[in-house]
Design an enzyme around this catalytic site. Structure first.
Site, PDB file in Angstrom:
ATOM      1  N   ASP A 132       0.718  -1.206   0.079  1.00 35.81           N
ATOM      2  CA  ASP A 132       0.003  -0.077  -0.003  1.00 35.81           C
ATOM      3  C   ASP A 132       0.812   1.298   0.016  1.00 35.81           C
ATOM      4  OD1 ASP A 132      -2.283   1.408   0.171  1.00 35.81           O
ATOM      5  OD2 ASP A 132      -2.368   1.587   2.277  1.00 35.81           O
ATOM      6  N   CYS A 213     -17.367   7.557   1.886  1.00 36.59           N
ATOM      7  CA  CYS A 213     -16.916   6.303   2.676  1.00 36.59           C
ATOM      8  C   CYS A 213     -16.553   6.824   4.133  1.00 36.59           C
ATOM      9  CB  CYS A 213     -15.821   5.363   2.258  1.00 36.59           C
ATOM     10  SG  CYS A 213     -15.268   4.029   3.037  1.00 36.59           S
TER      11      CYS A 213
END
Length: 313
Positions: A132, A213
């Site tokens: 990531d 989100c």
């Protein structure tokens, strides 16, 4: 070493280091994923995450990120906690952030993995490891490598372990035997769609408006949380696990065995009062090594205040 033996070596070495699942795909330009990413960005679903617009070609073509790349090895590292107390009572923390920052922990595992592989192969590996930390479409590569399928909540779902795991990759010149993608097993289930309090998941699934989100609102958004989300945060102060909590496939989740992912001793015992009265010194002590430090004390304070003023009704 023949491709099958090399693939077996990679997988067994990774399993020995604690990785739960390993899949291998050929390094090539991702044409269907490229079109989806472009449409997602054009729709503004990335909100203020403008960095996602950068290095587009590298995101969809690993050979531009790692010249000479032949394969992408996708690895899954479990983080599901045995004790999920910090995610039960507001203010809540996403389970992935309980322990030490996963970037450092998993990257260390990857470096050890590549070191062991180089020793076994007898030559250096020309490649890079990722956790990531670069323009890599991690979930798409994991799906291509057969490590799971991308569910209606857009998370990678593994039929034997659910979705509580970190994704990592080795993109290199190695040419092991590759794996095949597996089919989608979401079926007619809409639990994640129905449960999302901010309607971030599209009614048909497989598409998330990142700007809605809760994880984005509590971590990536640097401005004030929009009033339209007041009363819809469900008590989350850092991240959100709702779409994972309701997913039937997470009934197969098992507790991790990584000591570094155990929470700070004070975290499970922190109730609403401890969160509301938290000082910066406490923040630094409890979250010094955690991913929670990404939002900084001021960001976490903003999130908690938003909940206190009706953000978790």
């Amino acid at each position: 070493m023949d491709p099958t033996s090399l693939a077996n070596l990679i997988k067994q070495t990774a399993y020995d280091l604690g990785f739960g699942f390993v899949g291998i795909a050929r390094a090539e330009r991702m044409e269907p994923e490229e079109r989806r990413l472009e449409a997602w960005l054009d729709a503004g679903h990335h909100g203020q995450m403008h960095w996602m617009e950068n290095h587009f070609d590298k995101r969809v073509d690993p050979t531009k990120l790692v010249p000479g790349a032949k394969s992408v090895v996708s690895l899954l590292y479990n983080y599901f906690p045995a004790d999920d107390t910090p995610s039960r009572e507001a203010p809540k923390v996403a389970r992935y952030a309980y322990g030490e920052d996963y970037h450092k922990v998993v990257r260390g595992k990857l470096r050890e993995l590549t070191g062991r592989l180089e020793e076994a192969i007898g030559s250096p590996i020309d490649g890079r490891v990722f956790v990531d930390s670069a323009p890599v479409l991690e979930r798409d590569w994991a799906a291509r490598a057969g490590a799971g399928w991308i569910g209606k909540n857009t998370l990678l779902l593994n039929p034997k372990a659910g979705s509580y795991f970190f994704l990592a990759e080795i993109i290199s010149d190695l040419q092991p035997a590759t794996d095949s993608a597996i089919r989608d097993h979401c079926g007619t289930c809409t639990r994640c769609i129905d449960a999302c309090p901010t309607d971030a998941i599209s009614p048909q699934g497989y598409l998330v408006d990142g700007s809605k989100c809760i994880s984005y609102l509590t971590i990536e958004l640097k401005e004030a949380i929009p009033e339209e989300f007041r009363g819809r945060m469900e008590g989350w102060a850092f991240g959100c696990d709702i779409c994972q909590e309701v997913c039937p496939w997470n009934r197969f989740s098992t507790p991790h065995r990584e000591p570094a992912f155990e929470p700070h001793a004070d975290l499970p015992g922190m109730g609403p009062r401890e969160w509301t009265e938290m000082t910066e010194d406490v923040f630094r002590r409890v979250f010094q090594k955690s991913a929670v430090k990404r939002t900084k004390f001021t960001g976490l304070r903003r999130n908690i205040d938003f909940l206190d003023k009706g953000g978790s009704d």
